[in-house]
Design an enzyme around this catalytic site. Sequence first.
Site, PDB file in Angstrom:
ATOM      1  N   ASP A 154       0.799  -1.229   0.000  1.00  0.00           N
ATOM      2  CA  ASP A 154       0.000   0.000   0.000  1.00  0.00           C
ATOM      3  C   ASP A 154       0.830   1.277   0.000  1.00  0.00           C
ATOM      4  O   ASP A 154       1.972   1.312   0.447  1.00  0.00           O
ATOM      5  CB  ASP A 154      -0.962   0.019   1.201  1.00  0.00           C
ATOM      6  CG  ASP A 154      -0.239  -0.175   2.546  1.00  0.00           C
ATOM      7  OD1 ASP A 154       0.712  -0.974   2.605  1.00  0.00           O
ATOM      8  OD2 ASP A 154      -0.636   0.492   3.518  1.00  0.00           O
TER       9      ASP A 154
ATOM     10  N   GLU B  10      -0.825  -2.034   5.011  1.00  0.00           N
ATOM     11  CA  GLU B  10       0.054  -2.115   6.189  1.00  0.00           C
ATOM     12  C   GLU B  10      -0.029  -0.849   7.031  1.00  0.00           C
ATOM     13  O   GLU B  10       0.180  -0.889   8.234  1.00  0.00           O
ATOM     14  CB  GLU B  10       1.512  -2.344   5.734  1.00  0.00           C
ATOM     15  CG  GLU B  10       2.461  -2.702   6.872  1.00  0.00           C
ATOM     16  CD  GLU B  10       2.851  -1.515   7.737  1.00  0.00           C
ATOM     17  OE1 GLU B  10       2.953  -1.679   8.969  1.00  0.00           O
ATOM     18  OE2 GLU B  10       3.043  -0.408   7.198  1.00  0.00           O
TER      19      GLU B  10
HETATM   20 ZN    ZN Z   1       5.059   3.562   6.493  1.00  0.00          ZN
HETATM   21 ZN    ZN Z   2       6.346   0.873   5.605  1.00  0.00          ZN
END
Ligand code: ZN
Ligand code: ZN
Length: 387
Positions: free
Chosen positions: A77, A135
């Site tokens: 991401d 994440e």
């Molecule tokens: Zn980051």
């Molecule tokens: Zn990262």
Amino acid sequence: MADYMTEAKQLDLVSWRRDLHRHPELGFQEIRTAGIVARHLGELGMEIQTGVGRTGVVGVLDGRQPGPVVMVRFDMDALPIMEETTHDFRSETPGVMHACGHDGHVAIGLGVATLLARHRQELRGSVKFVFQPAEEGQGGAVAMIQDGVLTNPRPDAAFGLHIYNQLPLGRVTAGEGPVMAAAERFQCRVTGRGGHGAMPHQTVDAIVVASQIVTALQTVVSRNVNPAEMAVVSVGSLHAGSAFNIIAEQAELWGTIRTLDEATHQTVLRRVHEIVEGTASAMGASAQLDIEELSVDFVNDAQAAARVRQAEARVVGAENVSDQQLWGASEDMSYFLRKVPGCFFFLGASRAEKEFPHHNPRFDFDEAVLAQGVAILCETVAGYLIE
Ligand SMILES: [Zn+2]
Ligand SMILES: [Zn+2]
């Protein structure tokens, strides 16, 4: 044994990374990225699952004969940041940028898959490639675990990496034991009583209350936490008010808490609650505090870390390998490492003395780190599956 570094240098890592950089996608929206990953793994002859944890992709590479299963994890991401670099490959999506290096992680993952597929006849066991969504604080790892990523086959070990541009290129770390912080996000909503800017006595000014809370929160780390322990309390966002002559009824602040050990963690949580609620009530306002867990404390397995350090030494030389310092960042790879022994490590990637930090609109890193990342992970996995 294969010379993974030489082979890694011949891959299209830079063009893969730049293509991903141009088309960043936010957490759980990694449709294009996941498509590229799935196609690539499919072309390498792997069995693939898509939509794992919404937009995650999993591929399994079987070696010559059955054996242990090693998981390698890469996050995909980007962040809600307007890119300010002058690269010709800068983000083409306004307000979205790969400012943490996850574009590099995906490119490294494609490279590792390519090389290990090429050498699959040398492997005794399987490699489970896990490309994770979201994440950056949205729970991608947990979503994948809920969708069964740690079963069928169940990994015996897990490895992951992060590019780190505050460390010189060629310097790498792999610590053991607790290496990163547990992280929480808090949201605090202050409610006072709005009114006319010229008649403050009829109001409870939410901006003044929120300001006192922000200031008082600074004392949690400086006055309540043992100086020998690590803790962070940061307010990253404060919103209130609508006009110059109206006293705001509401204010909202967002922040994060990072700690390394449970006792400190409990102290910090208790003090944040007391400060928020006590300050609001002392000033005649009310406050609603919500604290949400983003990641648990992060523990590397000692054996797995030793394995990574061996691989690192082969690629960049033992003199460039260090035990990682504890730092206040967090990573949701910690959820995988709670269930599977493994190691998450850092790859230095700075070119200049002073790189703009991660999550900065001008974040950047030396792309030579990509081949190093591929080689280190290939060496680590091969070490595990060839013995
Ligand atoms: Zn980051
Ligand atoms: Zn990262």
